[in-house]
Design a protein around this motif. Structure first.
Motif, PDB file in Angstrom:
ATOM      1  N   ARG A   1       0.858  -1.176   0.000  1.00 54.93           N
ATOM      2  CA  ARG A   1       0.000   0.000   0.000  1.00 54.93           C
ATOM      3  C   ARG A   1       0.895   1.227   0.000  1.00 54.93           C
ATOM      4  NH1 ARG A   1      -3.974  -0.633   4.979  1.00 54.93           N
ATOM      5  NH2 ARG A   1      -2.472  -2.096   5.750  1.00 54.93           N
ATOM      6  N   GLY A   2       0.738   2.092  -0.943  1.00 51.23           N
ATOM      7  CA  GLY A   2       1.548   3.300  -0.966  1.00 51.23           C
ATOM      8  C   GLY A   2       3.025   2.972  -1.068  1.00 51.23           C
ATOM      9  N   ALA A   3       3.837   3.834  -0.471  1.00 51.03           N
ATOM     10  CA  ALA A   3       5.285   3.649  -0.497  1.00 51.03           C
ATOM     11  C   ALA A   3       5.714   2.825   0.718  1.00 51.03           C
ATOM     12  CB  ALA A   3       5.980   5.000  -0.507  1.00 51.03           C
ATOM     13  N   GLU A   4       5.975   1.529   0.479  1.00 46.55           N
ATOM     14  CA  GLU A   4       6.380   0.627   1.548  1.00 46.55           C
ATOM     15  C   GLU A   4       7.558  -0.216   1.075  1.00 46.55           C
ATOM     16  OE1 GLU A   4       2.466  -0.441   4.070  1.00 46.55           O
ATOM     17  OE2 GLU A   4       2.612  -1.440   2.138  1.00 46.55           O
ATOM     18  N   ARG A   5       8.362  -0.667   2.060  1.00 49.90           N
ATOM     19  CA  ARG A   5       9.468  -1.561   1.780  1.00 49.90           C
ATOM     20  C   ARG A   5       9.115  -2.934   2.322  1.00 49.90           C
ATOM     21  NH1 ARG A   5      13.445   2.924   3.204  1.00 49.90           N
ATOM     22  NH2 ARG A   5      12.406   2.780   5.180  1.00 49.90           N
ATOM     23  N   ALA A   6       9.240  -3.960   1.478  1.00 52.38           N
ATOM     24  CA  ALA A   6       9.025  -5.334   1.930  1.00 52.38           C
ATOM     25  C   ALA A   6      10.264  -5.805   2.670  1.00 52.38           C
ATOM     26  CB  ALA A   6       8.735  -6.243   0.742  1.00 52.38           C
ATOM     27  N   ARG A   7      10.056  -6.525   3.772  1.00 51.45           N
ATOM     28  CA  ARG A   7      11.156  -7.031   4.583  1.00 51.45           C
ATOM     29  C   ARG A   7      10.968  -8.509   4.876  1.00 51.45           C
ATOM     30  NH1 ARG A   7      15.117  -3.179   4.707  1.00 51.45           N
ATOM     31  NH2 ARG A   7      14.285  -1.205   5.355  1.00 51.45           N
ATOM     32  N   VAL A   8      12.078  -9.206   5.004  1.00 52.19           N
ATOM     33  CA  VAL A   8      12.130 -10.598   5.454  1.00 52.19           C
ATOM     34  C   VAL A   8      13.286 -10.672   6.452  1.00 52.19           C
ATOM     35  CG1 VAL A   8      11.142 -11.602   3.354  1.00 52.19           C
ATOM     36  CG2 VAL A   8      13.610 -11.265   3.527  1.00 52.19           C
ATOM     37  N   PRO A   9      13.396 -11.760   7.233  1.00 48.92           N
ATOM     38  CA  PRO A   9      14.481 -11.817   8.219  1.00 48.92           C
ATOM     39  C   PRO A   9      15.880 -11.690   7.636  1.00 48.92           C
ATOM     40  CG  PRO A   9      12.847 -13.485   8.694  1.00 48.92           C
ATOM     41  CD  PRO A   9      12.480 -12.890   7.367  1.00 48.92           C
ATOM     42  N   GLY A  10      16.110 -12.170   6.414  1.00 49.87           N
ATOM     43  CA  GLY A  10      17.449 -12.148   5.827  1.00 49.87           C
ATOM     44  C   GLY A  10      18.211 -13.398   6.225  1.00 49.87           C
ATOM     45  N   PRO A  11      19.478 -13.488   5.853  1.00 47.52           N
ATOM     46  CA  PRO A  11      20.273 -14.684   6.169  1.00 47.52           C
ATOM     47  C   PRO A  11      20.718 -14.720   7.633  1.00 47.52           C
ATOM     48  CG  PRO A  11      21.574 -13.119   4.907  1.00 47.52           C
ATOM     49  CD  PRO A  11      20.183 -12.555   4.970  1.00 47.52           C
ATOM     50  N   VAL A  12      21.048 -15.923   8.106  1.00 46.26           N
ATOM     51  CA  VAL A  12      21.544 -16.109   9.471  1.00 46.26           C
ATOM     52  C   VAL A  12      22.856 -15.346   9.651  1.00 46.26           C
ATOM     53  CG1 VAL A  12      22.487 -17.795  11.121  1.00 46.26           C
ATOM     54  CG2 VAL A  12      20.456 -18.377   9.777  1.00 46.26           C
ATOM     55  N   GLN A  13      22.962 -14.619  10.777  1.00 44.87           N
ATOM     56  CA  GLN A  13      24.173 -13.864  11.098  1.00 44.87           C
ATOM     57  C   GLN A  13      24.893 -14.417  12.323  1.00 44.87           C
ATOM     58  OE1 GLN A  13      25.176 -11.014   9.197  1.00 44.87           O
ATOM     59  NE2 GLN A  13      23.642 -11.949   7.888  1.00 44.87           N
ATOM     60  N   GLU A  14      24.119 -14.932  13.295  1.00 42.01           N
ATOM     61  CA  GLU A  14      24.707 -15.371  14.560  1.00 42.01           C
ATOM     62  C   GLU A  14      23.761 -16.383  15.208  1.00 42.01           C
ATOM     63  OE1 GLU A  14      25.890 -13.385  18.887  1.00 42.01           O
ATOM     64  OE2 GLU A  14      24.900 -12.168  17.373  1.00 42.01           O
ATOM     65  N   VAL A  15      24.330 -17.291  15.979  1.00 47.60           N
ATOM     66  CA  VAL A  15      23.548 -18.307  16.687  1.00 47.60           C
ATOM     67  C   VAL A  15      24.027 -18.358  18.130  1.00 47.60           C
ATOM     68  CG1 VAL A  15      22.974 -20.753  16.798  1.00 47.60           C
ATOM     69  CG2 VAL A  15      23.209 -19.631  14.586  1.00 47.60           C
ATOM     70  N   ARG A  16      23.066 -18.312  19.074  1.00 50.88           N
ATOM     71  CA  ARG A  16      23.397 -18.385  20.500  1.00 50.88           C
ATOM     72  C   ARG A  16      22.611 -19.527  21.139  1.00 50.88           C
ATOM     73  NH1 ARG A  16      22.085 -12.932  19.794  1.00 50.88           N
ATOM     74  NH2 ARG A  16      20.292 -13.147  21.154  1.00 50.88           N
ATOM     75  N   PRO A  17      23.277 -20.650  21.447  1.00 47.09           N
ATOM     76  CA  PRO A  17      22.587 -21.751  22.127  1.00 47.09           C
ATOM     77  C   PRO A  17      22.090 -21.300  23.498  1.00 47.09           C
ATOM     78  CG  PRO A  17      24.694 -22.480  21.250  1.00 47.09           C
ATOM     79  CD  PRO A  17      24.667 -20.978  21.139  1.00 47.09           C
ATOM     80  N   GLY A  18      20.964 -21.886  23.923  1.00 48.13           N
ATOM     81  CA  GLY A  18      20.394 -21.585  25.227  1.00 48.13           C
ATOM     82  C   GLY A  18      19.631 -22.789  25.736  1.00 48.13           C
ATOM     83  N   PRO A  19      19.003 -22.679  26.899  1.00 51.96           N
ATOM     84  CA  PRO A  19      18.254 -23.806  27.467  1.00 51.96           C
ATOM     85  C   PRO A  19      17.154 -24.281  26.518  1.00 51.96           C
ATOM     86  CG  PRO A  19      18.482 -22.032  29.068  1.00 51.96           C
ATOM     87  CD  PRO A  19      18.971 -21.499  27.757  1.00 51.96           C
TER      88      PRO A  19
ATOM     89  N   LEU B   1       6.652 -20.488   6.871  1.00 49.00           N
ATOM     90  CA  LEU B   1       7.535 -19.747   5.982  1.00 49.00           C
ATOM     91  C   LEU B   1       8.110 -18.562   6.753  1.00 49.00           C
ATOM     92  CD1 LEU B   1       5.351 -19.803   2.760  1.00 49.00           C
ATOM     93  CD2 LEU B   1       7.241 -21.307   3.376  1.00 49.00           C
ATOM     94  N   PRO B   2       9.221 -17.995   6.313  1.00 51.62           N
ATOM     95  CA  PRO B   2       9.762 -16.830   7.019  1.00 51.62           C
ATOM     96  C   PRO B   2       8.715 -15.708   7.064  1.00 51.62           C
ATOM     97  CG  PRO B   2      11.314 -17.617   5.373  1.00 51.62           C
ATOM     98  CD  PRO B   2      10.032 -18.366   5.154  1.00 51.62           C
ATOM     99  N   PRO B   3       8.653 -14.972   8.176  1.00 46.44           N
ATOM    100  CA  PRO B   3       7.694 -13.858   8.219  1.00 46.44           C
ATOM    101  C   PRO B   3       8.084 -12.799   7.193  1.00 46.44           C
ATOM    102  CG  PRO B   3       9.192 -13.744  10.074  1.00 46.44           C
ATOM    103  CD  PRO B   3       9.483 -15.035   9.368  1.00 46.44           C
ATOM    104  N   ARG B   4       7.069 -12.056   6.759  1.00 45.38           N
ATOM    105  CA  ARG B   4       7.309 -10.923   5.860  1.00 45.38           C
ATOM    106  C   ARG B   4       6.577  -9.728   6.433  1.00 45.38           C
ATOM    107  NH1 ARG B   4       6.051 -13.066  -0.089  1.00 45.38           N
ATOM    108  NH2 ARG B   4       3.975 -12.802   0.753  1.00 45.38           N
ATOM    109  N   TRP B   5       7.167  -8.546   6.294  1.00 53.00           N
ATOM    110  CA  TRP B   5       6.490  -7.353   6.751  1.00 53.00           C
ATOM    111  C   TRP B   5       6.799  -6.197   5.828  1.00 53.00           C
ATOM    112  CZ3 TRP B   5      10.613  -9.672   9.027  1.00 53.00           C
ATOM    113  CH2 TRP B   5      11.747  -8.918   9.276  1.00 53.00           C
ATOM    114  N   TRP B   6       5.927  -5.216   5.863  1.00 53.47           N
ATOM    115  CA  TRP B   6       6.031  -4.033   5.021  1.00 53.47           C
ATOM    116  C   TRP B   6       6.111  -2.816   5.914  1.00 53.47           C
ATOM    117  CZ3 TRP B   6       3.330  -8.352   4.108  1.00 53.47           C
ATOM    118  CH2 TRP B   6       3.517  -8.979   2.872  1.00 53.47           C
TER     119      TRP B   6
END
Length: 151
Positions: free
Chosen positions: A6-24, A113-118
């Protein structure tokens, strides 16, 4: 497919993996524009949430969350993805943010699927979309804490 811009919007997705932090019970996978927390509980329940979403409060729980499974391990998977391996379930995260919940034998129960947002170019609230695929006989409960969306 998905929400039309709608109008002037930028589509976004998470992008590629950059870092991983193991946790409980799993860990946090940080992508270039978003991060995903995955936790497998001792009873085999799985929580995954984007950008700081917490497992509580949850509409699926009568009380507190079960404890994270200390035996669940976050480990590298094929093609740059990651997976959380537990006794009752395996959660596979692709390098771009798709999430699959599988049985120990490898049968896919659910795929997100990966989330997408505008995001409006001039600022303001983002609109987002999440698409899930489940087997005809699958049962999934609760949305967890309701947030405005990733991003």
């Amino acid at each position: 497919m998905g929400l039309p811009p709608r109008g002037a919007e930028r589509a976004r997705v998470p992008g590629p993996v950059q870092e991983v932090r193991p946790g409980p019970g799993g860990g946090v996978i940080r992508f270039s524009r978003s991060e995903l927390r995955v936790t497998v509980a001792v009873n085999g329940a799985v929580f995954w949430g984007w950008d700081g979403a917490s497992p509580e409060p949850s509409y699926a729980l009568a009380g507190r969350c079960p404890e994270p499974d200390p035996r669940a391990v976050l480990e590298p998977d094929k093609d740059g993805g990651w997976r959380v391996v537990a006794e009752r379930v395996t959660v596979v995260i692709s390098r771009h943010g798709a999430v699959e919940v599988k049985t120990p034998g490898g049968v896919t129960l659910r795929r997100d699927l990966p989330p997408r947002w505008w995001e409006p170019v001039d600022g303001g609230a983002a609109r987002w979309m999440q698409r899930s695929e489940v087997a005809a006989d699958a049962r999934f409960f609760g949305l967890g804490g309701v947030r405005p969306g990733p991003g």
